[in-house]
Scaffold this active site. Structure first.
Site, PDB file in Angstrom:
ATOM      1  N   SER A 183       0.831  -1.192   0.000  1.00 15.33           N
ATOM      2  CA  SER A 183       0.000   0.000   0.000  1.00 15.33           C
ATOM      3  C   SER A 183       0.867   1.243   0.000  1.00 15.33           C
ATOM      4  CB  SER A 183      -0.910  -0.001   1.219  1.00 15.33           C
ATOM      5  OG  SER A 183      -0.128   0.222   2.361  1.00 15.33           O
ATOM      6  N   LYS A 184       0.205   2.391  -0.136  1.00 18.32           N
ATOM      7  CA  LYS A 184       0.947   3.647  -0.099  1.00 18.32           C
ATOM      8  C   LYS A 184       1.287   3.995   1.340  1.00 18.32           C
ATOM      9  CE  LYS A 184      -1.871   5.083  -3.883  1.00 18.32           C
ATOM     10  NZ  LYS A 184      -2.759   6.051  -4.488  1.00 18.32           N
ATOM     11  N   ARG A 185       0.555   3.385   2.244  1.00 17.61           N
ATOM     12  CA  ARG A 185       0.849   3.652   3.651  1.00 17.61           C
ATOM     13  C   ARG A 185       2.083   2.876   4.064  1.00 17.61           C
ATOM     14  NH1 ARG A 185      -4.415   4.251   3.600  1.00 17.61           N
ATOM     15  NH2 ARG A 185      -4.791   2.020   3.504  1.00 17.61           N
TER      16      ARG A 185
END
Ligand code: GLU
Ligand code: ZN
Length: 492
Positions: free
Chosen positions: A256-258
């Site tokens: 994910s981008k997180r």
């Protein structure tokens, strides 16, 4: 594999920083275009104003340029099918939506947000997957007139076929079938006149004559909507290719981008600019990312850009999700660093150090190259490796007497080194020989002698080969550090 003229696009939404998932999509499109001497088009899908992030586009453009993924049409370069920002194309989308209304293939929906919300809440898993009950699909002229008289701003919705199935053809996945009854009458044009993604993407891919759509697997579920739109407009479908999901290194979750924690407690990098700042080479990034979901033969790993272009083959793209391995990336980056010419590497290392605020000239950097080349996993590692030579060092006096030395012997080591380094030519073989003979004269272990010296010069217990470090630093700074060490020892 195909004969039509290849035109592909990378169509990011500027909602945040460019991340590795987006990079993989961009790269596969770029490789495919270059492989077939086609065009790679960059289109900015910026119609969702609520998620717009002004930092995203500059970050995207500079990241693509850093990686050498040049676009033939798009922002900055223009092209015959522009504009390439969807926000500059609103009038086009409106026209095409109106065309479908005029043909009875789309209709105005006057439902209030409250009504739609109520539908969503009231119908979990109900008749329609997303809850719209097609209330406005068959309004009478009088009903429409009444809504208009009330000043309600309608949206335009697509009239989906009510029964049957839609078959989408994916190059990798074959036929993917969807029940039409499960499909919502999707919104094409919002009440503020902005198109939805679905309308804009179909109109633009058609008008820009896109031949192949390569995009992430997460868009597969949108494909039947797009198929229906192409059909409604009577436009030919581009070839669809949905690229496999990228998994995090554990192989369990989606990358994910997180941020996620790596086993060593640090955070995984996910944004392209983070990799750049961390000292990854664009060449290594491109090679590594190309292998996330593709491989020419399941064994070739190191491929320079020209090889990637020559070998890239859509039919070898995997359907299965692919894990992102930082170990593999680090390994590859180190190999690319080793393969750089000395001048090239020195220039890149110098830029890293200058950016970090150090003063270092090119010739000095070049002299460091043979000493550090094998020890660099990323360019950033240079700071850890030779930072001691560029700024004052700090260490505890006790470190001078590590390796079971005593204070007196350490004093003798420092005095011996000062004496030798004053009279010996500052050249590796000569210094090495002279220092080795001192080890024998003092009858201590080489490890003890050089350990003490290493602390005095670098402030650390590990460094690039020490004699090499002395030569690069030069006589005066080296002697100065040895004298400082003597003072430290005296004060102990
Ligand atoms: N704008 C979409 C995105 O941000 C593009 C999806 C597509 O390629 O159709 O990923
Ligand atoms: Zn409605």
């Amino acid at each position: 594999m195909q004969t039509t003229h290849v035109r592909v696009r990378f169509a990011p939404s500027p909602t945040g920083y460019f991340h590795v998932g987006g990079l993989r999509t961009a790269l596969f499109n770029w490789l495919f275009a270059r492989r077939h001497h086609g065009q790679f088009i960059l289109r900015i899908e910026d119609t969702d104003r609520t998620r717009y992030n002004p930092a995203a586009i500059p970050d995207l453009l500079s990241s693509l340029s850093w990686l050498g993924l040049n676009w033939d049409e798009g922002p900055d370069v223009g092209g015959a099918y522009g504009p390439y920002y969807q926000s500059d194309r609103l009038e086009l989308y409106r026209q095409y939506a109106e065309q479908l209304v005029a043909e009875g293939k789309a209709y105005r929906c006057y439902c209030s947000p409250e009504r739609l919300e109520g539908l969503r809440k009231g119908q979990p898993g109900g008749e329609h997957s997303t809850g719209y009950d097609r209330h406005c699909r068959h309004l009478t002229a009088a009903q429409k007139a009444e809504y208009q008289a009330q000043g309600v701003q309608p949206v335009i919705r697509f009239a989906m076929p009510l029964e049957g199935v839609t078959v989408a053809e994916d190059l990798l996945r074959g036929q993917v079938t969807f029940e039409n009854a499960q499909q919502d009458d999707l919104v094409l044009l919002k009440s503020d006149g902005f198109p939805t993604y679905h309308l804009a993407v179909v109109v633009d891919d058609h008008l820009m004559q896109i031949s192949h759509i390569l995009r992430g697997e997460e868009w597969l579920s949108s494909t039947p909507k797009h198929v229906q739109l192409y059909r409604a407009f009577d436009w030919p479908m581009p070839v669809m290719v949905h690229l496999p999901t990228i998994l995090d290194p554990s192989g369990h979750g989606k990358m994910s981008k997180r941020k996620k924690q790596a086993p060593d407690g640090s955070e995984y990098l996910t944004l392209v600019h983070e990799f750049r700042e961390a000292g990854y080479l664009p060449e290594a990034m491109v090679n590594f990312i190309a292998l996330v979901g593709w491989s020419p033969d399941d064994k070739t790993e190191f491929m320079e850009r020209a090889d990637l272009v020559r070998l890239f083959d859509l039919s070898k793209v995997s359907k299965a999700a692919a894990a992102f391995s930082y170990d593999k990336l680090n390994h590859m980056n180190a190999a690319y660093i080793r393969s750089l010419g000395a001048n090239d590497l020195a220039g890149r290392l110098q830029r890293v150090l200058l950016a970090a605020g150090y003063q270092v000239d090119f010739m000095t950097m070049l002299a460091w190259v043979p000493l550090v080349r094998e020890r660099l996993e990323t360019l950033e590692d240079i700071e850890e490796l030779i930072g001691f030579s560029l700024q004052p060092i700090e260490y505890a006096a006790e470190q001078l007497i590590a390796e079971k030395l005593d204070r007196e012997t350490a004093g003798r080591v420092l005095a011996s080194a000062i004496e030798v380094l004053q009279r010996t030519e500052f050249e590796e073989a000569a210094l090495e020989a002279a220092l080795r003979s001192e080890v024998e004269r003092l009858a201590i272990k080489a490890r003890q002698y050089f350990g003490c010296l290493r602390t005095a010069i670098t402030g650390k217990s590990v460094s690039p080969p020490l004699v090499g470090c002395l030569v690069v630093m030069g006589r005066a700074p080296v002697l100065e550090r040895l004298q400082q060490a003597q003072d430290k020892l005296a004060a102990l």
